[in-house]
Design an enzyme around this catalytic site. Structure first.
Site, PDB file in Angstrom:
ATOM      1  N   THR A  66      82.834  54.122  16.647  1.00  0.00           N
ATOM      2  CA  THR A  66      83.063  55.389  17.346  1.00  0.00           C
ATOM      3  C   THR A  66      84.500  55.378  17.875  1.00  0.00           C
ATOM      4  O   THR A  66      85.087  54.304  18.039  1.00  0.00           O
ATOM      5  CB  THR A  66      82.093  55.539  18.533  1.00  0.00           C
ATOM      6  OG1 THR A  66      82.329  54.433  19.422  1.00  0.00           O
ATOM      7  CG2 THR A  66      80.653  55.513  18.097  1.00  0.00           C
TER       8      THR A  66
ATOM      9  N   GLU B  90      77.234  58.199  15.133  1.00  0.00           N
ATOM     10  CA  GLU B  90      75.915  57.569  15.101  1.00  0.00           C
ATOM     11  C   GLU B  90      74.918  58.333  14.243  1.00  0.00           C
ATOM     12  O   GLU B  90      73.828  57.845  13.963  1.00  0.00           O
ATOM     13  CB  GLU B  90      75.356  57.466  16.533  1.00  0.00           C
ATOM     14  CG  GLU B  90      76.096  56.505  17.442  1.00  0.00           C
ATOM     15  CD  GLU B  90      77.263  57.169  18.177  1.00  0.00           C
ATOM     16  OE1 GLU B  90      77.833  58.161  17.659  1.00  0.00           O
ATOM     17  OE2 GLU B  90      77.609  56.686  19.266  1.00  0.00           O
TER      18      GLU B  90
ATOM     19  N   LYS C 235      80.855  69.022  38.043  1.00  0.00           N
ATOM     20  CA  LYS C 235      79.834  69.273  39.057  1.00  0.00           C
ATOM     21  C   LYS C 235      80.493  69.875  40.296  1.00  0.00           C
ATOM     22  O   LYS C 235      81.229  69.198  41.000  1.00  0.00           O
ATOM     23  CB  LYS C 235      79.100  67.982  39.426  1.00  0.00           C
ATOM     24  CG  LYS C 235      77.826  68.246  40.173  1.00  0.00           C
ATOM     25  CD  LYS C 235      76.904  67.041  40.166  1.00  0.00           C
ATOM     26  CE  LYS C 235      75.473  67.494  40.405  1.00  0.00           C
ATOM     27  NZ  LYS C 235      74.539  66.400  40.408  1.00  0.00           N
TER      28      LYS C 235
ATOM     29  N   TRP D 151      76.328  72.596  37.795  1.00  0.00           N
ATOM     30  CA  TRP D 151      77.137  72.196  36.651  1.00  0.00           C
ATOM     31  C   TRP D 151      77.949  73.358  36.095  1.00  0.00           C
ATOM     32  O   TRP D 151      77.464  74.475  35.973  1.00  0.00           O
ATOM     33  CB  TRP D 151      76.244  71.655  35.532  1.00  0.00           C
ATOM     34  CG  TRP D 151      75.515  70.404  35.900  1.00  0.00           C
ATOM     35  CD1 TRP D 151      74.184  70.274  36.156  1.00  0.00           C
ATOM     36  CD2 TRP D 151      76.084  69.092  36.063  1.00  0.00           C
ATOM     37  NE1 TRP D 151      73.885  68.962  36.463  1.00  0.00           N
ATOM     38  CE2 TRP D 151      75.027  68.214  36.420  1.00  0.00           C
ATOM     39  CE3 TRP D 151      77.380  68.582  35.956  1.00  0.00           C
ATOM     40  CZ2 TRP D 151      75.217  66.861  36.658  1.00  0.00           C
ATOM     41  CZ3 TRP D 151      77.569  67.231  36.190  1.00  0.00           C
ATOM     42  CH2 TRP D 151      76.511  66.384  36.539  1.00  0.00           C
TER      43      TRP D 151
HETATM   44  P1  AMP Z   1      82.326  61.415  17.056  1.00  0.00           P
HETATM   45  O1  AMP Z   1      81.295  60.366  17.116  1.00  0.00           O
HETATM   46  O2  AMP Z   1      83.700  60.926  17.341  1.00  0.00           O
HETATM   47  O3  AMP Z   1      82.254  62.169  15.775  1.00  0.00           O
HETATM   48  O4  AMP Z   1      82.029  62.460  18.213  1.00  0.00           O
HETATM   49  C1  AMP Z   1      80.771  63.046  18.381  1.00  0.00           C
HETATM   50  C2  AMP Z   1      80.821  64.026  19.510  1.00  0.00           C
HETATM   51  O5  AMP Z   1      81.648  65.155  19.186  1.00  0.00           O
HETATM   52  C3  AMP Z   1      79.481  64.654  19.832  1.00  0.00           C
HETATM   53  O6  AMP Z   1      78.664  63.808  20.596  1.00  0.00           O
HETATM   54  C4  AMP Z   1      79.910  65.913  20.587  1.00  0.00           C
HETATM   55  O7  AMP Z   1      80.236  65.629  21.935  1.00  0.00           O
HETATM   56  C5  AMP Z   1      81.178  66.309  19.862  1.00  0.00           C
HETATM   57  N1  AMP Z   1      80.853  67.386  18.910  1.00  0.00           N
HETATM   58  C6  AMP Z   1      80.611  67.273  17.604  1.00  0.00           C
HETATM   59  N2  AMP Z   1      80.355  68.476  17.056  1.00  0.00           N
HETATM   60  C7  AMP Z   1      80.425  69.384  18.065  1.00  0.00           C
HETATM   61  C8  AMP Z   1      80.234  70.796  18.162  1.00  0.00           C
HETATM   62  N3  AMP Z   1      79.957  71.569  17.115  1.00  0.00           N
HETATM   63  N4  AMP Z   1      80.363  71.367  19.392  1.00  0.00           N
HETATM   64  C9  AMP Z   1      80.658  70.629  20.480  1.00  0.00           C
HETATM   65  N5  AMP Z   1      80.848  69.305  20.441  1.00  0.00           N
HETATM   66  C10 AMP Z   1      80.735  68.679  19.252  1.00  0.00           C
END
Ligand code: AMP
Length: 532
Positions: A181, A329, A434, A439
């Site tokens: 990640t 993930e 917050k 929120w």
């Molecule tokens: P990554 O593991 O780096 O691909 O990041 C995943 C995270 O990106 C998710 O847990 C979300 O917080 C954010 N994310 C992915 N797609 C979206 C979406 N369509 N809208 C808002 N947040 C997103």
């Protein structure tokens, strides 16, 4: 029990199928010098066989991790297949991470070999080679200028190898790929994909209401092959015979992307919002944009929330936008916002911006702090949890408490689900603000700011506040030749959200910090504004 055969779901089976059925299908890849390399799946997999031969001669064994520091190009694609189909693990590394972080994840994965693009070899690889005892560093597009005993030019390395490789029979549950990640909310954690999860994910990704990949689409992944396998497109495309256009290291260069779309007649493209902001910057005017994007039917936006204006601007030039949600993930496909037959032309922009409906193969739920399930009524907001065939059940070599005892994975996102089963991401739990015990969604505030004509990109972060605990701070970058008037921008929020949601302050900066995967880096922003 049924009487049907079972065949292992392996990446090798995708490769075999593509070789047999879609061998003639084209692949275009942008070289470091911006020239375009062209060949087809048949030659691609022959070269993958040669690379597999060379790597196994060099000592690569099943279960070994092989690191890649590489862009979206044909070399990386060959490596994907050569490594995984040999039973080894293709460990894609994000070259934009800090070098210390890169070393840390290489050590954690115990990578024995490194495959690296020549430009990254010059800036990063040579140094890495000094502190990490790789058995071989294979450098591509190097013009034979690599040095050192264990560094070798890719083409010389595979030269003379047989184009037929005795691919081993693999267990479908064997590990095939590893991706960490991006570590925006802590240390990077490894997601270890299997052959089975990758094959099932590829089916899911190709479905009509996902990326709709087929023989008749030509797909350009602007999502990097070093992060979550470019959304699995490098597996889905050969599975269905879709030609691929790979933008090389130029994923952030709107000019290159525009030229590729126009000249290679790309029909579908996928990327984070920033990629499309960069692309739109290249359009001189509406007419020019329509001409350049003529072939483009679909743009998938994921990885972060898509602002309304971005969707509207893209659609005004022709392509339809699909928003999508996923994470490292989850391989990453989770949900996609495709239109239903009944709702064409009637869906509001707000509904279009939702992250979409779950794809079969991955299940969703929202829960409160006590792990109680919440209704899908568009109102209840809770922790978004998932489980499914391509969702991690643990991190690589790491303990973490993101899973409950029923196997649900807590994504760390806060979401609602509407009555039509569309997921609405309201925030990352760590980014929520917050204020006075209530929120505030930073995503909602960002999308409003981004819809102002003077604003290019917007980010909202929580600032400590003695009275309210936290208050939102709006950080914006202006569009070309624009200067943002803070008071006017705050006025713009009136009537769009509750008054107490409206940020207290606006700060204009030239550029927002982005993470290694192109998302706004709120961790850096928070640190930057902590003292102000
Ligand atoms: P990554 O593991 O780096 O691909 O990041 C995943 C995270 O990106 C998710 O847990 C979300 O917080 C954010 N994310 C992915 N797609 C979206 C979406 N369509 N809208 C808002 N947040 C997103």
């Amino acid at each position: 029990m049924g009487n049907m055969m079972t065949m292992p779901l392996t990446i090798t089976s995708i490769m075999r199928h593509a070789q047999q059925v879609f061998g003639h299908v084209d692949l275009v890849s942008v070289n470091l010098d911006l020239s375009r390399h062209r060949y087809n799946y048949s030659v691609c997999f022959q070269r993958a066989a040669q690379l597999a031969g060379a790597l196994s001669q060099a000592g690569m064994k099943q279960g070994d991790c092989v690191a890649t520091l590489a862009w979206n190009d044909h070399y990386h694609l060959e490596a994907y297949y050569a490594i995984s189909c040999s039973g080894a693990i293709c460990h894609t590394i994000n070259p934009r991470l800090h070098p210390e972080q890169i070393k840390c994840i290489i050590r954690s994965a115990n990578d024995r070999f490194l495959l690296i693009s020549a430009d990254l070899y010059a800036t990063l690889g040579r140094e890495l080679g000094k502190s990490i005892p790789f058995e071989k560093i294979i450098v591509y597009q190097s013009d034979n200028t690599v040095d050192g005993d264990n560094s070798v030019d890719y083409d010389s390395f595979i030269q003379g190898q047989d184009i037929h490789f005795p691919w081993p029979n693999l267990d479908e549950n064997q590990a095939s790929g590893l991706c960490y990640t991006s570590g925006t909310t802590g240390n990077p954690k490894g997601a270890l994909y299997s052959h089975r999860s990758t094959v099932l994910h590829s089916y899911g990704m190709a479905l009509p209401d996902s990326l709709n990949m087929s023989l008749s689409t030509k797909v350009m992944p602007v999502v990097p092959m070093f992060h979550v396998n470019a959304w699995g497109i490098p597996y889905s495309a050969p599975m269905v015979g879709s030609p691929l256009v790979l933008p090389g290291r130029y994923m952030g260069d709107g000019k290159v992307l525009a030229a590729l779309i126009e000249e290679e007649e790309v029909t579908s493209a996928a990327g984070v919002p920033t990629a499309w902001v960069n692309l739109l910057d290249q359009m001189k005017n509406q007419e020019d944009g329509i001409k350049k994007l003529r072939s483009l039917k679909m743009v998938a936006i994921g990885g972060a929330s898509a602002p309304a204006t971005l969707v509207e601007k893209i659609e005004a030039l022709g392509p339809r936008v699909r928003t999508a949600w996923g994470m490292t993930e989850t391989s990453p496909l989770g949900c996609v916002n495709a239109l239903a037959h009944s709702d064409t032309n009637q869906v509001s922009i707000n509904d279009r911006l939702k992250a979409g409906r779950p794809v079969y193969g991955i299940e969703f739920r929202i829960v409160n702090d006590r792990e109680e399930e919440l209704p899908w009524n568009g109102e209840a907001s809770g922790h978004l949890e998932v489980r499914g065939n391509w969702v991690c059940r643990q991190y690589y070599h790491q303990e973490a408490d993101n899973w409950d005892h029923h196997g649900w994975f807590n994504t760390g996102d806060i979401a609602k689900i509407d009555t039509e089963s569309r997921i609405i991401i309201t925030d990352r739990s760590k980014d929520l603000i917050k204020s006075g015990g209530e929120w505030i969604s930073s995503i909602d505030l960002e999308n409003i700011a981004a819809s102002h004509p003077d604003v290019r990109e917007a980010a909202v972060i929580a600032m400590p506040d003695p009275k309210w605990d936290e208050r939102p701070l709006l950080v914006v970058t202006p569009n070309t030749d624009k200067d943002i008037n803070p008071a006017e921008l705050l006025e713009f929020y009136q009537g769009k959200v509750a008054n107490w949601w409206i940020p207290d302050r606006v700060v204009q900066i030239t550029d927002l910090p982005h993470t290694a995967t192109g998302k706004v880096d709120k961790k850096v922003l928070r640190a930057q504004f902590e003292e102000t």
